[in-house]
Design a protein around this motif. Structure first.
Motif, PDB file in Angstrom:
ATOM      1  N   GLY A   1       0.805  -1.221   0.000  1.00  0.00           N
ATOM      2  CA  GLY A   1       0.000   0.000   0.000  1.00  0.00           C
ATOM      3  C   GLY A   1       0.832   1.261   0.000  1.00  0.00           C
ATOM      4  O   GLY A   1       0.411   2.307   0.499  1.00  0.00           O
TER       5      GLY A   1
ATOM      6  N   GLY B   1      -0.578   4.653  -1.204  1.00  0.00           N
ATOM      7  CA  GLY B   1      -1.678   5.256  -0.472  1.00  0.00           C
ATOM      8  C   GLY B   1      -1.248   6.475   0.327  1.00  0.00           C
ATOM      9  O   GLY B   1      -0.059   6.768   0.468  1.00  0.00           O
ATOM     10  N   ARG B   2      -2.230   7.174   0.867  1.00  0.00           N
ATOM     11  CA  ARG B   2      -1.947   8.401   1.619  1.00  0.00           C
ATOM     12  C   ARG B   2      -1.096   8.107   2.856  1.00  0.00           C
ATOM     13  O   ARG B   2      -0.095   8.783   3.115  1.00  0.00           O
ATOM     14  CB  ARG B   2      -3.271   9.072   2.008  1.00  0.00           C
ATOM     15  CG  ARG B   2      -3.139  10.463   2.580  1.00  0.00           C
ATOM     16  CD  ARG B   2      -4.489  11.171   2.585  1.00  0.00           C
ATOM     17  NE  ARG B   2      -5.549  10.322   3.105  1.00  0.00           N
ATOM     18  CZ  ARG B   2      -5.792  10.133   4.410  1.00  0.00           C
ATOM     19  NH1 ARG B   2      -5.054  10.755   5.321  1.00  0.00           N
ATOM     20  NH2 ARG B   2      -6.781   9.345   4.806  1.00  0.00           N
TER      21      ARG B   2
ATOM     22  N   ASP C   1       2.785  -1.752  -4.436  1.00  0.00           N
ATOM     23  CA  ASP C   1       1.409  -1.311  -4.631  1.00  0.00           C
ATOM     24  C   ASP C   1       0.930  -1.864  -5.961  1.00  0.00           C
ATOM     25  O   ASP C   1       1.738  -2.278  -6.798  1.00  0.00           O
ATOM     26  CB  ASP C   1       1.299   0.223  -4.617  1.00  0.00           C
ATOM     27  CG  ASP C   1      -0.081   0.691  -4.176  1.00  0.00           C
ATOM     28  OD1 ASP C   1      -1.032   0.564  -4.972  1.00  0.00           O
ATOM     29  OD2 ASP C   1      -0.219   1.150  -3.038  1.00  0.00           O
TER      30      ASP C   1
ATOM     31  N   ASN D   1      -7.178  14.766   0.485  1.00  0.00           N
ATOM     32  CA  ASN D   1      -6.056  13.960   0.007  1.00  0.00           C
ATOM     33  C   ASN D   1      -4.771  14.795   0.081  1.00  0.00           C
ATOM     34  O   ASN D   1      -4.311  15.364  -0.899  1.00  0.00           O
ATOM     35  CB  ASN D   1      -6.297  13.477  -1.418  1.00  0.00           C
ATOM     36  CG  ASN D   1      -5.193  12.540  -1.895  1.00  0.00           C
ATOM     37  OD1 ASN D   1      -4.378  12.079  -1.097  1.00  0.00           O
ATOM     38  ND2 ASN D   1      -5.163  12.259  -3.186  1.00  0.00           N
TER      39      ASN D   1
ATOM     40  N   LYS E   1      -1.751  13.777   0.513  1.00  0.00           N
ATOM     41  CA  LYS E   1      -0.686  12.809   0.360  1.00  0.00           C
ATOM     42  C   LYS E   1       0.670  13.512   0.269  1.00  0.00           C
ATOM     43  O   LYS E   1       0.806  14.538  -0.392  1.00  0.00           O
ATOM     44  CB  LYS E   1      -0.971  12.008  -0.913  1.00  0.00           C
ATOM     45  CG  LYS E   1      -0.052  10.856  -1.193  1.00  0.00           C
ATOM     46  CD  LYS E   1      -0.592  10.109  -2.417  1.00  0.00           C
ATOM     47  CE  LYS E   1       0.362   9.036  -2.893  1.00  0.00           C
ATOM     48  NZ  LYS E   1      -0.186   8.339  -4.081  1.00  0.00           N
TER      49      LYS E   1
END
Length: 279
Positions: free
Chosen positions: A9, A12-13, A33, A274, A276
């Protein structure tokens, strides 16, 4: 310093904030990922595009690793059939591959949604029985039970991080459930560097005045969160509508996941920013 860590993952964030600190804890970080790009890599990091639902893709990457940090999943409620591969089979693949390659520990991104139908007023501890709010939460229960079984039967350690809400504070629920990114990093670090954990559960939540869960029985991990969502309370509550005491989303640990229909997205109504981390 650890020889090798594997992170699922990574695109992901949460994964975006973990990659750099993890790279500083090991000689080699393997970030994975299903997407084809995670941005600029850190000096000792390499990326592998894999589907965790396919054992033969993910298993070879765990060879020679000390630990795997399993953050890969669909992060929302979906029909069971859509979650089966990444969220159920993917977890089995991680634990089985970790066992086959002799890893010491799995650090798993579990969730409050494993116990999401418990009332917030009950101030549950880490020993609260499973009470999932969705198929997504059910996958977290399944994965926690995998961790428990692999410890009991095969001696593979696990730390299951029951994350409440690791996102910007923009609603009343988050005043209790917030996990800051700095506290996330501390939580994961403690899950890695605690010498012996067996099978452990710890809530991923910051030092919020309004935190609805009790981490006392996980204190041996040494996780001592520093941030507090109370700094946002005045502004958040000034704009908040009165709570609907008949809505499970208001009263239960799982928030919107507790009131959403099974199989339907819960995050659409959550206004998650988001933010990130860019690399």
């Amino acid at each position: 310093m650890l020889k090798k860590l594997v992170l699922t993952g990574a695109a992901g964030r949460l994964g975006s904030y973990l990659r750099e600190p993890l790279s500083n804890m090991c000689e080699e970080l393997v970030s994975t990922d299903i997407t084809d790009d995670i941005g600029t890599l850190y000096p000792n990091e390499r990326f592998a595009q894999v589907d965790i639902a396919v054992y033969d893709q993910i298993a070879p990457l765990l060879e020679g690793a000390d630990m795997v940090l399993h953050f890969g999943a669909i992060v929302d409620e979906r029909p069971f059939e859509e979650l089966l591969g990444p969220n159920f089979v993917g977890s089995y693949n991680i634990w089985e591959a970790a066992h086959q390659h002799g890893l010491k520990r799995v650090v798993y991104a579990s969730s409050i949604h494993a116990v999401g139908m418990h009332k917030k007023a009950d101030f549950i501890g880490i020993d609260a029985p499973h009470k999932p709010d969705t198929f997504y939460g059910l996958a977290k229960c399944f994965s926690e039970d995998l961790g428990s079984m692999y410890w009991d039967k095969r001696g593979l350690e696990s730390v299951c991080l029951r994350i409440l809400s690791c996102a910007q504070v923009n609603n009343p629920r988050a005043l209790g459930s917030w996990l800051s990114y700095d506290d996330l990093i501390q939580l994961v670090t403690r899950a890695i560097d605690t010498p012996s954990v067996g099978f452990s559960i710890v809530y991923g939540v910051s030092n919020n005045d309004r935190a609805p869960v009790d981490n006392a029985k996980a204190s041996f991990l040494g996780y001592r969160p520093k941030d507090n969502a109370e700094q946002f309370a005045e502004a958040i509550l000034a704009d908040a509508a009165p709570a609907d005491l008949t809505d499970p989303g208001e009263m239960c640990q799982g928030g919107p996941f507790a009131s959403v229909e099974l199989g339907k997205s819960a995050t659409k109504s959550m206004n998650i920013v988001n933010d990130k981390k860019k690399t």
